[in-house]
Motif scaffolding. Structure first.
Motif, PDB file in Angstrom:
ATOM      1  N   VAL A  67     -66.544  12.965 -17.687  1.00  0.00           N
ATOM      2  CA  VAL A  67     -65.804  13.616 -18.777  1.00  0.00           C
ATOM      3  C   VAL A  67     -64.438  14.088 -18.279  1.00  0.00           C
ATOM      4  CG1 VAL A  67     -65.770  15.633 -20.303  1.00  0.00           C
ATOM      5  CG2 VAL A  67     -67.831  14.232 -20.130  1.00  0.00           C
ATOM      6  N   ARG A  68     -64.402  14.662 -17.097  1.00  0.00           N
ATOM      7  CA  ARG A  68     -63.133  15.149 -16.540  1.00  0.00           C
ATOM      8  C   ARG A  68     -62.161  13.978 -16.326  1.00  0.00           C
ATOM      9  NH1 ARG A  68     -61.348  19.797 -14.927  1.00  0.00           N
ATOM     10  NH2 ARG A  68     -63.407  20.756 -14.928  1.00  0.00           N
ATOM     11  N   LEU A  69     -62.654  12.866 -15.802  1.00  0.00           N
ATOM     12  CA  LEU A  69     -61.792  11.705 -15.608  1.00  0.00           C
ATOM     13  C   LEU A  69     -61.311  11.146 -16.940  1.00  0.00           C
ATOM     14  CD1 LEU A  69     -63.604   9.859 -12.676  1.00  0.00           C
ATOM     15  CD2 LEU A  69     -61.356  10.982 -12.598  1.00  0.00           C
ATOM     16  N   GLU A  70     -62.172  11.180 -17.938  1.00  0.00           N
ATOM     17  CA  GLU A  70     -61.751  10.697 -19.256  1.00  0.00           C
ATOM     18  C   GLU A  70     -60.692  11.614 -19.850  1.00  0.00           C
ATOM     19  OE1 GLU A  70     -63.577   9.353 -23.537  1.00  0.00           O
ATOM     20  OE2 GLU A  70     -64.244  11.235 -22.657  1.00  0.00           O
ATOM     21  N   ARG A  71     -60.920  12.902 -19.763  1.00  0.00           N
ATOM     22  CA  ARG A  71     -60.025  13.888 -20.383  1.00  0.00           C
ATOM     23  C   ARG A  71     -58.716  14.043 -19.616  1.00  0.00           C
ATOM     24  NH1 ARG A  71     -62.918  18.837 -20.046  1.00  0.00           N
ATOM     25  NH2 ARG A  71     -61.871  19.057 -18.071  1.00  0.00           N
ATOM     26  N   GLY A 107     -51.517   6.686   0.911  1.00  0.00           N
ATOM     27  CA  GLY A 107     -52.460   5.585   1.003  1.00  0.00           C
ATOM     28  C   GLY A 107     -53.781   5.931   1.670  1.00  0.00           C
ATOM     29  N   ARG A 108     -53.853   7.084   2.353  1.00  0.00           N
ATOM     30  CA  ARG A 108     -55.111   7.496   2.977  1.00  0.00           C
ATOM     31  C   ARG A 108     -56.093   8.034   1.939  1.00  0.00           C
ATOM     32  NH1 ARG A 108     -52.693  11.832   6.803  1.00  0.00           N
ATOM     33  NH2 ARG A 108     -51.528  12.065   4.884  1.00  0.00           N
ATOM     34  N   LYS A 109     -55.581   8.390   0.772  1.00  0.00           N
ATOM     35  CA  LYS A 109     -56.421   8.941  -0.289  1.00  0.00           C
ATOM     36  C   LYS A 109     -56.750   7.851  -1.304  1.00  0.00           C
ATOM     37  CE  LYS A 109     -54.412  13.565  -0.058  1.00  0.00           C
ATOM     38  NZ  LYS A 109     -53.689  14.582  -0.824  1.00  0.00           N
ATOM     39  N   THR A 110     -57.830   8.084  -2.037  1.00  0.00           N
ATOM     40  CA  THR A 110     -58.240   7.164  -3.099  1.00  0.00           C
ATOM     41  C   THR A 110     -58.147   7.886  -4.437  1.00  0.00           C
ATOM     42  OG1 THR A 110     -59.751   6.014  -1.612  1.00  0.00           O
ATOM     43  CG2 THR A 110     -60.143   5.756  -3.973  1.00  0.00           C
ATOM     44  N   VAL A 111     -57.541   7.234  -5.396  1.00  0.00           N
ATOM     45  CA  VAL A 111     -57.462   7.763  -6.751  1.00  0.00           C
ATOM     46  C   VAL A 111     -58.600   7.135  -7.553  1.00  0.00           C
ATOM     47  CG1 VAL A 111     -56.077   7.948  -8.846  1.00  0.00           C
ATOM     48  CG2 VAL A 111     -54.980   8.113  -6.605  1.00  0.00           C
ATOM     49  N   LEU A 112     -59.426   7.981  -8.135  1.00  0.00           N
ATOM     50  CA  LEU A 112     -60.589   7.530  -8.905  1.00  0.00           C
ATOM     51  C   LEU A 112     -60.252   7.490 -10.384  1.00  0.00           C
ATOM     52  CD1 LEU A 112     -63.079   9.833  -7.027  1.00  0.00           C
ATOM     53  CD2 LEU A 112     -62.837   7.358  -6.727  1.00  0.00           C
ATOM     54  N   SER A 113     -60.784   6.511 -11.073  1.00  0.00           N
ATOM     55  CA  SER A 113     -60.592   6.413 -12.518  1.00  0.00           C
ATOM     56  C   SER A 113     -61.819   5.759 -13.146  1.00  0.00           C
ATOM     57  CB  SER A 113     -59.330   5.615 -12.850  1.00  0.00           C
ATOM     58  OG  SER A 113     -59.417   4.329 -12.292  1.00  0.00           O
ATOM     59  N   LEU A 114     -61.921   5.915 -14.446  1.00  0.00           N
ATOM     60  CA  LEU A 114     -63.027   5.312 -15.174  1.00  0.00           C
ATOM     61  C   LEU A 114     -62.862   3.799 -15.232  1.00  0.00           C
ATOM     62  CD1 LEU A 114     -63.353   7.678 -18.272  1.00  0.00           C
ATOM     63  CD2 LEU A 114     -64.729   7.682 -16.193  1.00  0.00           C
ATOM     64  N   THR A 115     -63.979   3.109 -15.180  1.00  0.00           N
ATOM     65  CA  THR A 115     -63.962   1.660 -15.375  1.00  0.00           C
ATOM     66  C   THR A 115     -64.040   1.356 -16.866  1.00  0.00           C
ATOM     67  OG1 THR A 115     -66.362   1.494 -15.272  1.00  0.00           O
ATOM     68  CG2 THR A 115     -65.148   1.280 -13.171  1.00  0.00           C
ATOM     69  N   ASP A 116     -63.813   0.103 -17.213  1.00  0.00           N
ATOM     70  CA  ASP A 116     -63.964  -0.301 -18.612  1.00  0.00           C
ATOM     71  C   ASP A 116     -65.398  -0.063 -19.088  1.00  0.00           C
ATOM     72  OD1 ASP A 116     -61.303  -1.028 -18.755  1.00  0.00           O
ATOM     73  OD2 ASP A 116     -61.688  -3.160 -18.392  1.00  0.00           O
ATOM     74  N   ALA A 117     -66.364  -0.252 -18.184  1.00  0.00           N
ATOM     75  CA  ALA A 117     -67.767  -0.023 -18.556  1.00  0.00           C
ATOM     76  C   ALA A 117     -67.996   1.444 -18.931  1.00  0.00           C
ATOM     77  CB  ALA A 117     -68.690  -0.416 -17.402  1.00  0.00           C
ATOM     78  N   ALA A 118     -67.383   2.354 -18.201  1.00  0.00           N
ATOM     79  CA  ALA A 118     -67.530   3.783 -18.516  1.00  0.00           C
ATOM     80  C   ALA A 118     -66.874   4.101 -19.859  1.00  0.00           C
ATOM     81  CB  ALA A 118     -66.911   4.642 -17.421  1.00  0.00           C
ATOM     82  N   ARG A 119     -65.700   3.541 -20.090  1.00  0.00           N
ATOM     83  CA  ARG A 119     -65.008   3.784 -21.370  1.00  0.00           C
ATOM     84  C   ARG A 119     -65.856   3.272 -22.548  1.00  0.00           C
ATOM     85  NH1 ARG A 119     -60.760   5.289 -18.828  1.00  0.00           N
ATOM     86  NH2 ARG A 119     -59.169   4.137 -17.797  1.00  0.00           N
TER      87      ARG A 119
END
Length: 145
Positions: free
Chosen positions: A43-47, A89-101
């Motif tokens: 929910v947080r990633l979506e919002r 570049g040492r960090k990873t940015v997380l996001s929702l996949t199309d499946a999650a959406r």
């Protein structure tokens, strides 16, 4: 008891009833096998949009190690993906996949379909009008437009 004297009793009953309604709505959506922590991250990633695991841990009030476990489960389920942070570049940015959406979309539709059916089969037209008025009051309580 009338007026403001009823406020504590109304607040208590409202809390219980809204809790029951939320549980019924959760039952309608697939993906209910996720934990609350996992669902909260989605929910947080979506919002709020893409984020690092560290920022998610801070926002959710959990240890980074706990967030790493949550993220691992969500990645294994195909709901969250990661890409290198363009600033670091040492960090990873997380996001929702199309499946999650898609899961969010279909889950919301299932919840709304169930609620629409429950309203149609349970309430009279006058009661639907009362529910609409109560919804406006609930919005005021949550300070949303």
């Amino acid at each position: 008891m009338r007026g403001k004297a009823r406020t504590p009793a109304v607040a208590s009953e409202l809390r219980v009833v809204l809790g029951q309604l939320v549980r019924r709505l959760r039952e309608q959506a697939e993906g209910a096998d996720l934990t609350r922590s996992q669902s909260a991250v989605l929910v947080r990633l979506e919002r709020d949009g893409p984020s690092t695991a560290t920022a998610l841990a801070r926002a959710e009030g959990v240890r980074p190690q706990s967030m790493a476990k949550i993220v691992d489960v969500l990645q294994d389920a195909g709901l969250v993906g990661g890409s290198p942070d363009p600033k670091d570049g040492r960090k990873t940015v997380l996001s929702l996949t199309d499946a999650a959406r898609e899961q969010f979309r279909t889950g919301r539709l299932a919840k709304e379909d169930w609620l629409t059916g429950a309203i149609d089969t349970t309430l009279t037209a006058a009661e639907v009008d009362q529910l609409a008025a109560a919804t406006r009051l609930l919005k005021r309580l949550t300070n949303t437009p």
